[in-house]
Design a protein around this motif. Structure first.
Motif, short mmCIF file in Angstrom:
data_model
loop_
_atom_site.label_atom_id
_atom_site.label_comp_id
_atom_site.label_asym_id
_atom_site.label_seq_id
_atom_site.Cartn_x
_atom_site.Cartn_y
_atom_site.Cartn_z
N GLU A 7 0.83 -1.21 0.00
CA GLU A 7 0.00 0.00 0.00
C GLU A 7 0.87 1.26 0.00
O GLU A 7 0.59 2.21 -0.72
N VAL A 8 1.93 1.26 0.80
CA VAL A 8 2.84 2.41 0.85
C VAL A 8 3.48 2.60 -0.52
O VAL A 8 3.57 3.73 -1.03
N LYS A 9 3.91 1.52 -1.12
CA LYS A 9 4.53 1.59 -2.45
C LYS A 9 3.54 2.15 -3.47
O LYS A 9 3.89 2.98 -4.31
N ASN A 10 2.28 1.71 -3.39
CA ASN A 10 1.24 2.21 -4.31
C ASN A 10 1.01 3.71 -4.12
O ASN A 10 0.87 4.44 -5.09
N VAL A 11 0.98 4.15 -2.87
CA VAL A 11 0.77 5.58 -2.60
C VAL A 11 1.94 6.39 -3.15
O VAL A 11 1.74 7.42 -3.79
N LEU A 12 3.15 5.93 -2.92
CA LEU A 12 4.32 6.64 -3.43
C LEU A 12 4.31 6.68 -4.96
O LEU A 12 4.64 7.71 -5.56
N THR A 13 3.92 5.60 -5.58
CA THR A 13 3.82 5.56 -7.04
C THR A 13 2.78 6.57 -7.53
O THR A 13 3.03 7.30 -8.49
N ASP A 14 1.64 6.63 -6.85
CA ASP A 14 0.59 7.59 -7.23
C ASP A 14 1.10 9.02 -7.11
O ASP A 14 0.83 9.87 -7.97
N ILE A 15 1.83 9.31 -6.04
CA ILE A 15 2.37 10.66 -5.84
C ILE A 15 3.36 11.00 -6.95
O ILE A 15 3.31 12.09 -7.52
N LYS A 16 4.24 10.06 -7.27
CA LYS A 16 5.22 10.31 -8.33
C LYS A 16 4.54 10.53 -9.67
O LYS A 16 4.95 11.40 -10.45
N MET A 17 3.49 9.76 -9.95
CA MET A 17 2.77 9.93 -11.20
C MET A 17 2.08 11.29 -11.25
O MET A 17 2.09 11.96 -12.28
N ALA A 18 1.51 11.72 -10.14
CA ALA A 18 0.85 13.03 -10.10
C ALA A 18 1.86 14.15 -10.30
O ALA A 18 1.59 15.12 -11.01
N GLU A 19 3.04 14.01 -9.70
CA GLU A 19 4.09 15.02 -9.87
C GLU A 19 4.56 15.06 -11.32
O GLU A 19 4.79 16.14 -11.87
N ALA A 20 4.71 13.90 -11.93
CA ALA A 20 5.15 13.85 -13.33
C ALA A 20 4.10 14.48 -14.24
O ALA A 20 4.44 15.22 -15.17
N LYS A 21 2.83 14.22 -13.96
CA LYS A 21 1.76 14.80 -14.77
C LYS A 21 1.75 16.32 -14.62
O LYS A 21 1.62 17.05 -15.61
N LYS A 22 1.92 16.80 -13.40
CA LYS A 22 1.96 18.24 -13.15
C LYS A 22 3.13 18.88 -13.91
O LYS A 22 2.97 19.93 -14.54
#
Length: 40
Positions: A7-22
Motif C-alpha cells: 500500500e505504501v509503495k502504491n501511494v508513493l507511485t501515485d504521488i510520483k505519477m501526479a508530480e510527473a503529470k503536473k
C-alpha cells in the motif's frame, strides 16, 4: 506487513505519477506561451 508495504509503495507511485503529470502540464504551458519580440 507485506500488505502495508504494498500500500505504501502504491501511494508513493501515485504521488510520483501526479508530480510527473503536473510537470508535464507545466512544460506544455511554457511551450505554448506566446513568443513576443519587441522591435526597437
Amino acid at each position: 506487513m507485506v500488505k502495508i508495504d504494498r500500500e505504501v509503495k502504491n501511494v508513493l507511485t501515485d504521488i510520483k505519477m501526479a508530480e510527473a503529470k503536473k510537470e508535464h502540464l507545466q512544460n506544455k504551458i511554457e511551450e505554448a506561451a506566446p513568443q513576443v519580440s519587441v522591435a526597437t
